[in-house]
Write a protein that holds these residues in place. Structure first.
Motif, PDB file in Angstrom:
ATOM      1  N   ARG A 105      -6.537   1.064  -2.435  1.00 31.02           N
ATOM      2  CA  ARG A 105      -5.329   0.762  -3.304  1.00 31.02           C
ATOM      3  C   ARG A 105      -5.480   0.686  -4.823  1.00 31.02           C
ATOM      4  O   ARG A 105      -4.835   1.270  -5.588  1.00 31.02           O
ATOM      5  CB  ARG A 105      -4.724  -0.273  -2.684  1.00 31.02           C
TER       6      ARG A 105
ATOM      7  N   ASN B 281       0.946  -1.167   0.021  1.00 33.31           N
ATOM      8  CA  ASN B 281       0.095   0.058   0.023  1.00 33.31           C
ATOM      9  C   ASN B 281       0.747   1.555   0.061  1.00 33.31           C
ATOM     10  O   ASN B 281       0.460   2.359   0.224  1.00 33.31           O
ATOM     11  CB  ASN B 281      -0.790   0.062   1.116  1.00 33.31           C
TER      12      ASN B 281
ATOM     13  N   VAL C  80      -0.302   4.451  -1.826  1.00 35.15           N
ATOM     14  CA  VAL C  80      -1.275   5.332  -1.312  1.00 35.15           C
ATOM     15  C   VAL C  80      -0.685   5.825  -0.046  1.00 35.15           C
ATOM     16  O   VAL C  80      -1.210   7.068   0.092  1.00 35.15           O
ATOM     17  CB  VAL C  80      -2.547   4.299  -0.755  1.00 35.15           C
TER      18      VAL C  80
ATOM     19  N   THR D  31      -8.973  -0.983   2.494  1.00 34.67           N
ATOM     20  CA  THR D  31      -7.703  -0.890   1.999  1.00 34.67           C
ATOM     21  C   THR D  31      -7.547  -1.121   0.823  1.00 34.67           C
ATOM     22  O   THR D  31      -6.850  -0.621  -0.092  1.00 34.67           O
ATOM     23  CB  THR D  31      -6.686  -1.394   2.984  1.00 34.67           C
ATOM     24  N   ASP D  32      -8.070  -2.283   0.303  1.00 35.48           N
ATOM     25  CA  ASP D  32      -7.960  -2.667  -0.985  1.00 35.48           C
ATOM     26  C   ASP D  32      -8.706  -2.032  -2.016  1.00 35.48           C
ATOM     27  O   ASP D  32      -7.986  -1.531  -3.186  1.00 35.48           O
ATOM     28  CB  ASP D  32      -8.759  -4.342  -1.242  1.00 35.48           C
TER      29      ASP D  32
END
Length: 564
Positions: A522, A221, A224, A518-519
């Motif tokens: 990203r 990540n 990001v 989070t995915d």
């Protein structure tokens, strides 16, 4: 005796008050060291769901919703704001999650400083190697708390001293925080044990592989977090984890094994987890997570009565409207994403099979059970709390009430504020074995699984154009979800893989595991994407959460995150 007490008693009642206890006096034996070392781990287990951490992460995505079910869970629009990304710094989770995660940072740091103050471990019956291990594990645990706070708030202070400093701290830059977490993990790995070193009871201890997995998450990540691509570094760590550089792990051969009572064994794919028991701690089975991820009387269907009634706080977002027509948006529709591969064994309705076995991962349709009336068994089915009708749980949200399956209802409204207790399929990843079963509620919470290394490696390969390599890595995990020679496995050239399919596959494998937000971020769709009852955001400021009002008032050096 009385005279002696009166004449010889102390007459000076002045008291010396101490504001701290010297660690040299606190740690006097091995047990003291162990207790000090383990204290923040207890908080760590609670933190996976505490103060709505799980609720806001899942509700802000395209996979789970907390619906207003005819007045149940309306809660002043709290969960609706999570879904619509309209939260404010006055919402409870904004302060609550900060307190949750930074209490973990402080506890970890406090114990670490206690152990750093030990100059002669032999006096405490602790070897130098053990002491180095304990300190490395506490640094890793602190890194885990910091990484989650970094992901949640982005702009956070870095706490490294709670013994000598009383000053509040300003926020570090994202780059400083990234560097700090990376350094903590890289320096800890050499002193950490492997899972094999710890033996069968090592499930709750940080290992080399566990710390490496946190590095993997940090690098995956990085674009990001700091605007710098670290996919090459992530790929290298993934390969090291899979190859056994940090200890031997292997993928489970059943999809449910990583979540079952056997997941504490040495041959499990769980790299890091928190051990749970019915009699003591079992936070994933609490109302903050999966016990309130089923309908009210699901306990009757499970035959599990230890906890009483459940509460439908978390359900999957629907894939179909009230007329059973599939929605056209690409994101969301989690159950339909499973149905894309119809021979997936996880699609079966959850059912306890006896002898600590179960099948299926979802609750849907009617949920039959047998009740006893006047000493005789009577067939029945689970009902809600809003009427006497049998519930028929479906991949839709609306007011179906007592409508039979397939019946068209006149009320076409479907949104976060218009649901009943038939609405939304439920996920059952951790088993709900019946009350007589000795292995009920004994699964460890699987925070890090080996599967994540395969999926992270697949994403790294996909992003550099190696679809064949990505497909091979994904299939290593996916093959356990299908019968032998299934046509649902990706072809060798990986031609089915697209950005959307990669994101869908992350969602299938890790459904409800605290990572979907989070995915989505990203892959660049958290703010721009459309899913059920959710339009794109006006801008991207909600990719990080606000710092709560109380937190800001207590530390005036903190600055509110942009956009709030």
């Amino acid at each position: 005796m009385l005279g002696a007490l009166v004449t010889g008693g102390c007459t000076n009642l002045d008291e010396t008050v101490y504001d701290k206890v010297n660690a040299d006096g606190f740690l006097t034996r091995r047990d003291d060291v162990i207790r000090d070392f383990l204290r923040p781990f207890e908080h760590g287990y609670w933190s996976i769901q505490g103060n709505d951490y799980y609720a806001v992460i899942e509700n802000s995505t395209d996979e789970i919703g907390t619906y207003n079910r005819q007045g149940d869970w309306q809660d002043g629009g709290y969960y609706q704001r999570m879904h619509y990304h309209t939260w404010t710094f006055q919402d409870g989770f904004a302060d609550g999650v900060w307190n949750n995660l930074f209490q973990g940072v402080v506890l970890s740091t406090n114990s670490l400083q206690d152990l750093e103050g030990i100059t002669d471990p032999a006096k405490l019956s602790v070897t130098p190697e053990e002491l180095a291990d304990f300190k490395a594990e506490l640094r890793t645990l602190r890194a885990w708390f910091n990484l989650r706070a970094f992901d949640f708030y982005r702009n956070i202070p870095l706490v490294v001293d709670v013994k000598n400093s009383t000053e509040t701290l300003p926020q570090a830059t994202p780059q400083e925080t990234f560097n700090f977490i990376e350094k903590e993990l890289l320096e800890s790995i050499p002193n950490l044990p492997t899972r094999g070193d710890l033996g069968a009871r090592g499930i709750g201890r940080w290992t080399k592989a566990g710390a490496a997995a946190l590095l993997m998450r940090l690098y995956l990540n990085a674009s990001v977090y700091i605007g710098v691509d670290k996919f090459a570094e992530c790929e290298a760590v993934c390969r090291d984890i899979i190859s056994g550089k940090y200890g031997s792990y292997q993928l489970d051969t059943r999809w449910d094994a990583p979540f079952d009572y056997t997941n504490t064994s040495l041959n499990s794919e769980v790299i890091y987890g928190f051990p749970g028991t019915l009699a003591r701690t079992h936070w994933q089975y609490d109302g903050g997570m999966f016990w309130w991820g089923v309908t009210y009387d699901a306990s009757l269907y499970f035959g599990f009565t230890d906890f009483g009634q459940a509460n439908p706080r978390f359900a999957l977002q629907p894939g179909r409207d009230v007329d059973s027509v599939e929605y056209t948006h690409k994101l969301g529709k989690p159950f339909i994403k499973f149905q894309k591969y119809p021979d997936d064994v996880r699609l079966k309705k959850y059912k306890n099979l006896g002898d600590s076995k179960r099948e299926g991962m979802f609750l849907y349709g009617y949920l039959p059970f047998t009740r006893t009336v006047n000493g005789n068994p009577v067939a029945d089915t689970v009902r809600g709390n809003k009427g006497p009708y049998a519930l028929y749980i479906r991949d839709q949200v609306g007011w179906f009430l007592g409508a039979k399956p397939g019946t068209k209802i006149t009320d076409k409204e479907s949104n976060m504020n218009h649901a009943d207790h038939n609405s939304g399929i439920f996920m059952v990843k951790y088993p709900m074995y019946p009350t007589p079963d000795p292995n009920r509620i004994t699964s460890a919470y699987a925070e890090v699984r080996l599967s994540e290394a395969y999926y992270s490696l697949a994403e790294c390969l996909y992003r550099k154009g190696d679809k064949a390599g990505a497909a091979m890595q994904l299939n290593q995990v996916r093959k356990r979800n299908f019968p032998d020679n299934s046509p649902s496995l990706y072809t060798a050239d990986g031609s089915q893989l697209t950005d959307q399919e990669m994101l869908d596959e992350w969602g299938r494998e890790f459904l409800g595991e605290n990572r979907r937000r989070t995915d989505l971020i990203r892959w660049g769709v958290f703010n721009t994407g459309t899913w059920w009852d959710k339009k794109p955001d006006a801008d991207s400021h909600t990719a990080i959460f606000p710092i709560g009002q109380k937190t800001l008032s207590l530390n005036t050096k903190l600055k509110q995150n942009p956009g709030y």
